[in-house]
Write an enzyme that holds these catalytic residues in place. Structure first.
Site, mmCIF file in Angstrom:
data_model
loop_
_atom_site.group_PDB
_atom_site.id
_atom_site.type_symbol
_atom_site.label_atom_id
_atom_site.label_comp_id
_atom_site.label_asym_id
_atom_site.label_seq_id
_atom_site.Cartn_x
_atom_site.Cartn_y
_atom_site.Cartn_z
ATOM 1 N N LYS A 81 58.429 54.518 94.437
ATOM 2 C CA LYS A 81 59.609 53.601 94.402
ATOM 3 C C LYS A 81 59.179 52.579 94.388
ATOM 4 C CE LYS A 81 64.530 53.324 95.797
ATOM 5 N NZ LYS A 81 65.616 54.384 96.927
ATOM 6 N N SER A 156 69.379 56.066 95.077
ATOM 7 C CA SER A 156 69.397 54.472 94.525
ATOM 8 C C SER A 156 67.768 55.249 93.613
ATOM 9 C CB SER A 156 68.811 53.124 95.670
ATOM 10 O OG SER A 156 68.567 53.543 96.230
ATOM 11 N N SER A 180 70.605 58.571 99.170
ATOM 12 C CA SER A 180 69.801 57.534 98.044
ATOM 13 C C SER A 180 68.619 58.951 97.623
ATOM 14 C CB SER A 180 68.664 56.631 98.348
ATOM 15 O OG SER A 180 69.899 55.576 97.918
#
Length: 469
Positions: A81, A156, A180
């Site tokens: 990420k 997210s 997330s």
């Protein structure tokens, strides 16, 4: 091989590398070709660098040929990420408001994965400041869900969830402060573990913030935990070294016999659980019972006051962060995020104090509610994925967290919690089952997840790129 190379789990790839049946170079090439077919539709990647990935694969191939492989992750295609720092790369945090500058060092999760010899295929996308359960971003192109391109992958860890479901290699890592990891895992039909706080060190650390694996199988998540779960002084909440046999996650369904499991069907706040989701969770509970577990209904323990308190404190934090930006940069932040953060302007000091107090109150009620059970199962989210263009399930900045009532308690209580697919809606979208354990029992959560992985119904085929069979 019987499966496409991009679909093979990491454990199988490592076995084939060891036997010389496959090489990291051919697998990386296959993954890159698959990404090329998918990416115009998903937009899950950032800093996709094929040549750099292939060079890493060649180095790994040479190590395997010399019998000097670093370990089972050597040569495995992996994504990280974008808010997990990788040395030399900027961290936009999903927003066009950030001034891009190269990171000075790898954050702990990236450092551990690189040390294990993975092939870093790409970073993955996220929404502005990681504060949305969607792939909507003022910096990245909108990320979409491979099961239905009109839907969000969640967030997210948006790009990571989409990448794992689409087959961008077997290993992915994201972060989670209120859901997330688990929300995109649930909506994309993959597996994830939000570890106990500090089990996977992260930099910068923050209350409730965790990094964790996002994979298609429980076994691959356990494989990642072997390298991720190591202390790092940069995380002030890093747990001390512990000799955990992560391979012990590979249990049979008999492991469930006699376990006392709480069944939580209502969060106590936020959005109501959709009927199809409730039915899927109740069916999962019956599978647990059939395997010998003792399943008992639980009363909701979260409240709207607890959820709103956390929301309001995060609004104030974000407002302070935005006010520190020059006006030209602040104007680049998504209007949704600005409206949400700026709504804190009228909060009094007492209001903010009472809001902050809800974090610890959530911790207390969560630990108390789980005390009588070995594990707690629930929906990961009360709702199916929202439209891709929405900022979140309500698309309302004044009601932004109505979908995290099942996930956020375990961030505050520091307990491990996984999300694993347990069915599909009538529209064909995955449904996530959350499995939470007591603090520090990360291995136990993986074991229960692995047992459920074997007793659930056969899974549908992973989605294919448009136009492909």
């Amino acid at each position: 091989m019987s499966s496409e190379l991009h679909d093979l789990p990491a454990r199988e790839l490592a076995s084939h590398y060891r036997d010389g049946k496959l090489s990291p170079v051919e697998v990386t090439r296959a993954v890159l070709a698959h990404i090329e077919r998918w990416e115009p539709h998903l937009q899950a990647t950032w800093l996709l660098r094929p040549e750099a990935a292939l060079e890493q694969a060649r180095q790994s191939e040479a190590r395997w040929k010399r019998g000097e492989a670093i370990g089972p992750l050597d040569g495995i295609p992996t994504t990280i990420k974008e808010n997990i720092a990788t040395r030399g790369d900027p961290l936009p945090a999903g927003t066009a408001a950030v001034t891009l500058k190269p990171a000075a060092a790898d954050a702990p999760p990236a450092a551990r994965l690189k040390e294990a010899g993975v092939v870093l295929v790409s970073k993955t996308t996220m929404p502005d400041y990681g504060m949305l359960s969607s792939g909507l971003s003022s910096f990245h192109t909108l990320a979409r869900n491979p099961w239905d391109l009109s839907k969000t992958p969640g967030g997210s860890s948006a790009g990571a969830g989409a990448a794992a479901a689409a087959g961008y290699g077997p290993l992915h890592i994201g972060t989670d402060i209120g859901g997330s990891l688990r929300l995109p895992a649930g909506w994309c039909g993959i597996f994830t573990l939000k570890p106990s706080l500090g089990r996977v060190p992260i930099d910068p650390p923050y209350m409730g913030r965790a990094a964790g694996p996002m994979t298609r199988t429980v076994g691959d998540a356990a494989l990642m935990m072997q390298v991720l779960a190591q202390p790092d002084a940069r995380d002030s909440m890093s747990l001390p070294a512990q000799d955990i046999d992560w391979d012990a996650c590979d249990v049979s369904p008999d492991h469930l016999r006699g376990l006392r499991i709480g069944l939580l069907l209502e969060a106590g706040c936020g959005l109501p659980v959709e009927p199809e989701i409730r039915e899927a969770i109740e069916h999962a509970a019956r599978l647990f019972e059939k395997a010998g577990a003792i399943v008992e209904p639980m009363q909701p323990f979260m409240t709207q006051t607890l959820l709103d308190g956390m929301d309001h404190l995060w609004r104030m934090r974000s407002m302070v962060d935005l006010q520190a930006l020059p006006s030209a940069q602040r104007d680049k932040v998504l209007p949704y995020i600005r409206a949400w953060a700026e709504s804190a302007a009228g909060f009094s000091g007492e209001h903010v104090f009472r809001a902050f107090s809800q974090f610890h109150a959530t911790r207390v009620v969560t630990v108390d509610a789980c005390a009588d059970y070995d594990y707690v199962i629930s929906p990961t989210a009360p709702n199916s994925p929202a439209p891709a263009e929405w900022a979140g399930p309500t698309n309302d900045p004044m009601r932004p967290l109505e979908h995290i009532g099942f996930t956020v308690p375990y961030n505050m209580s520091e307990q491990p919690a996984s999300s694993i697919n347990c069915g599909y809606t009538s529209a064909g979208m995955p449904i996530g089952l959350q499995i939470a354990g007591r603090r520090f029992d990360d291995l136990g959560v993986l074991q229960v997840s692995r047992a459920f992985e074997q007793i659930r119904e056969p899974q549908r085929h992973w989605p294919h790129p448009p136009g492909a069979r």
